[in-house]
Design an enzyme around this catalytic site. Structure first.
Site, PDB file in Angstrom:
ATOM      1  N   HIS A  12      88.873  29.519  29.635  1.00 28.46           N
ATOM      2  CA  HIS A  12      87.611  29.223  30.360  1.00 28.46           C
ATOM      3  C   HIS A  12      87.609  30.054  31.631  1.00 28.46           C
ATOM      4  CE1 HIS A  12      84.484  26.058  31.714  1.00 28.46           C
ATOM      5  NE2 HIS A  12      84.496  27.017  32.622  1.00 28.46           N
ATOM      6  N   HIS A  14      85.242  32.572  34.431  1.00 28.87           N
ATOM      7  CA  HIS A  14      83.996  33.148  34.957  1.00 28.87           C
ATOM      8  C   HIS A  14      84.326  34.486  35.593  1.00 28.87           C
ATOM      9  CE1 HIS A  14      81.731  29.302  34.656  1.00 28.87           C
ATOM     10  NE2 HIS A  14      82.910  28.776  34.858  1.00 28.87           N
ATOM     11  N   LEU A  15      83.729  35.536  35.065  1.00 29.87           N
ATOM     12  CA  LEU A  15      83.978  36.863  35.636  1.00 29.87           C
ATOM     13  C   LEU A  15      82.767  37.418  36.381  1.00 29.87           C
ATOM     14  CD1 LEU A  15      86.070  38.635  32.840  1.00 29.87           C
ATOM     15  CD2 LEU A  15      86.867  37.805  35.068  1.00 29.87           C
ATOM     16  N   ARG A  16      81.628  36.710  36.287  1.00 29.44           N
ATOM     17  CA  ARG A  16      80.400  37.162  36.967  1.00 29.44           C
ATOM     18  C   ARG A  16      79.948  38.523  36.456  1.00 29.44           C
ATOM     19  NH1 ARG A  16      80.249  31.947  38.061  1.00 29.44           N
ATOM     20  NH2 ARG A  16      81.360  31.298  39.912  1.00 29.44           N
ATOM     21  N   ASN A  39      77.318  31.765  32.199  1.00 30.54           N
ATOM     22  CA  ASN A  39      76.354  31.305  33.211  1.00 30.54           C
ATOM     23  C   ASN A  39      76.047  32.357  34.269  1.00 30.54           C
ATOM     24  OD1 ASN A  39      78.964  30.922  34.256  1.00 30.54           O
ATOM     25  ND2 ASN A  39      78.308  29.280  35.626  1.00 30.54           N
ATOM     26  N   LYS A  95      78.420  27.571  24.788  1.00 29.84           N
ATOM     27  CA  LYS A  95      78.752  26.703  25.920  1.00 29.84           C
ATOM     28  C   LYS A  95      77.533  25.858  26.233  1.00 29.84           C
ATOM     29  CE  LYS A  95      80.884  25.078  29.569  1.00 29.84           C
ATOM     30  NZ  LYS A  95      81.106  25.812  30.811  1.00 29.84           N
ATOM     31  N   HIS A 132      80.390  21.388  28.992  1.00 26.72           N
ATOM     32  CA  HIS A 132      80.613  20.936  30.371  1.00 26.72           C
ATOM     33  C   HIS A 132      80.218  19.462  30.406  1.00 26.72           C
ATOM     34  CE1 HIS A 132      80.642  21.630  34.878  1.00 26.72           C
ATOM     35  NE2 HIS A 132      80.228  20.375  34.751  1.00 26.72           N
ATOM     36  N   HIS A 166      87.390  21.779  30.971  1.00 22.79           N
ATOM     37  CA  HIS A 166      87.930  21.388  32.290  1.00 22.79           C
ATOM     38  C   HIS A 166      87.944  19.883  32.518  1.00 22.79           C
ATOM     39  CE1 HIS A 166      83.678  21.473  33.117  1.00 22.79           C
ATOM     40  NE2 HIS A 166      83.614  22.781  33.274  1.00 22.79           N
ATOM     41  N   ASP A 238      88.992  28.002  34.520  1.00 26.93           N
ATOM     42  CA  ASP A 238      87.696  27.814  35.191  1.00 26.93           C
ATOM     43  C   ASP A 238      87.691  28.571  36.515  1.00 26.93           C
ATOM     44  OD1 ASP A 238      85.085  27.018  35.573  1.00 26.93           O
ATOM     45  OD2 ASP A 238      85.599  24.992  36.225  1.00 26.93           O
ATOM     46  N   HIS A 242      83.163  32.904  43.953  1.00 23.37           N
ATOM     47  CA  HIS A 242      81.900  33.023  44.672  1.00 23.37           C
ATOM     48  C   HIS A 242      82.185  33.852  45.916  1.00 23.37           C
ATOM     49  CE1 HIS A 242      79.558  29.951  42.450  1.00 23.37           C
ATOM     50  NE2 HIS A 242      80.698  29.311  42.330  1.00 23.37           N
ATOM     51  N   ALA A 254      80.099  25.588  44.208  1.00 26.29           N
ATOM     52  CA  ALA A 254      81.225  24.962  43.498  1.00 26.29           C
ATOM     53  C   ALA A 254      81.999  26.007  42.718  1.00 26.29           C
ATOM     54  CB  ALA A 254      80.702  23.883  42.552  1.00 26.29           C
TER      55      ALA A 254
END
Ligand code: NCD
Ligand code: ZN
Length: 335
Positions: A12, A14-16, A39, A95, A132, A166, A238, A242, A254
């Protein structure tokens, strides 16, 4: 002491996109691969958008061999669309986000009944569903309240490959034991911190994430399950970077950025509990067995010499603050 891991996976991540992707992708390159979250703004909804994103990730990873398990943002779809997704190289699963529950999830699902036809087909096509799992209730109760939805999904779609993403509570672990057709991921921070670490003293925005860290007994149960090699519990960081300006701000975003510290810190924790022999299962084997994955062959060796964690990582005009910024971790990756 040292340990060599075979093809560790982050289930899980997030690489943006854009400059943030260029900055953060190489910081997860000790992993052999990862499940990539969709996302973005706008979310990754179509196979075409997914393939383009996959190519941008590959470019950002540079020479590092890294298997990208791509996900699509769940929306109700018909059989043709689901088949097209399944047949797209790199596709891993969908997802599902409850609408508005976390970063960039406004287009999510507000009533699980909307998803019925799609989930039936996903069950037939053996397409994984990653969820989620939070309600819109009181923040400490959101995961527990959502367990009824997981129970409904696991019962109504018994062959669906369902993952509770998560998890943060002992109650979710109990559900995992109740339903052999469910798996779960757990993050680094939820094995270590409680709400006290986030907000019990001075507020620590870099530890603020969704789902929020819970009670000591939840953290302890999750850690015990990971250390004991629970066969359906997998590591999913996860890691959710940011910009520093969005974390150290009124209205803090978050997400905890753990990509660069995850493997050393996991090795430190497992070693401290005499459970290094379970780390391979937790960071790779459980996921490979459950999903039938064959990531790139890659080994990473970790040893008990300290890693000095930078106060931040900056390049391409972006700056992100990792967990343990400015501190030292007991273990490090052997380069
Ligand atoms: C994630 C993000 O920033 O994309 N944030 C988080 O707190 N975990 C979204 C998510 O996984 O909920
Ligand atoms: Zn996430």
């Amino acid at each position: 002491m040292e340990i060599t891991l075979n093809s560790p996976l982050d289930m899980h991540l997030h690489l943006r996109d854009g400059d943030m992707l260029k900055l953060t992708a190489p910081l997860s390159a000790d992993f052999a691969g990862a499940v990539i979250m969709p996302n973005l703004v706008p979310p990754v909804r179509t196979p075409a958008a997914m393939q383009e994103y996959d190519a941008r990730i590959a470019a950002a990873m540079g020479a590092a061999a890294f298997t990208r398990y791509m996900t699509l943002f769940f929306t109700p779809q018909g059989e043709q669309e689901l088949l097209a997704a399944k047949n797209t190289p790199g596709f891993f699963g969908f997802k599902l986000y409850p609408a508005g529950i976390t970063t960039n999830s406004e287009g999510g699902i507000s009533n699980i009944a909307q998803a019925d036809t799609t989930l039936r087909i996903m069950e037939e096509l053996e397409i994984p569903l990653l969820v989620h799992g939070e309600s819109h209730g009181f923040v400490m109760d959101r995961e527990q309240e959502f367990l009824a939805v997981y129970r409904h999904l696991a019962t109504r779609y018994p062959r669906l490959r369902l993952s509770m993403e998560h998890i943060t509570t002992a109650a979710a672990l109990q559900l995992l034991d109740e339903f052999p057709n469910i798996c779960a991921t757990v993050t680094l921070q939820h094995l270590i911190i409680t709400l006290d670490d986030v907000a019990g003293g001075a507020l620590r925005p870099h530890l603020f994430c969704k789902p929020i860290a819970k009670r000591p007994e939840d953290r302890d149960a999750l850690l015990q399950a990971a250390l004991s090699g629970h066969p359906r519990l997998m590591f999913g960081s996860d890691s959710a970077p940011h910009p520093r300006s969005r974390k150290e701000a009124c209205g803090c975003a978050a997400g905890v950025f753990t990509g660069p510290v995850a493997l050393p810190k996991l090795a430190e924790i497992f070693a401290a509990h005499g459970a290094l022999n379970q780390l391979q299962s937790f960071v790779s084997d459980n996921a490979c067995r459950w999903y039938g994955l064959q990531p790139v062959q890659k080994t990473v060796t970790l040893q008990d010499t300290p890693m000095a964690v930078p106060t931040s990582y900056r390049s391409y005009g972006e700056q992100v603050v990792p967990m343990y910024a400015g501190e030292s971790i007991g273990w490090s990756v052997v380069r």
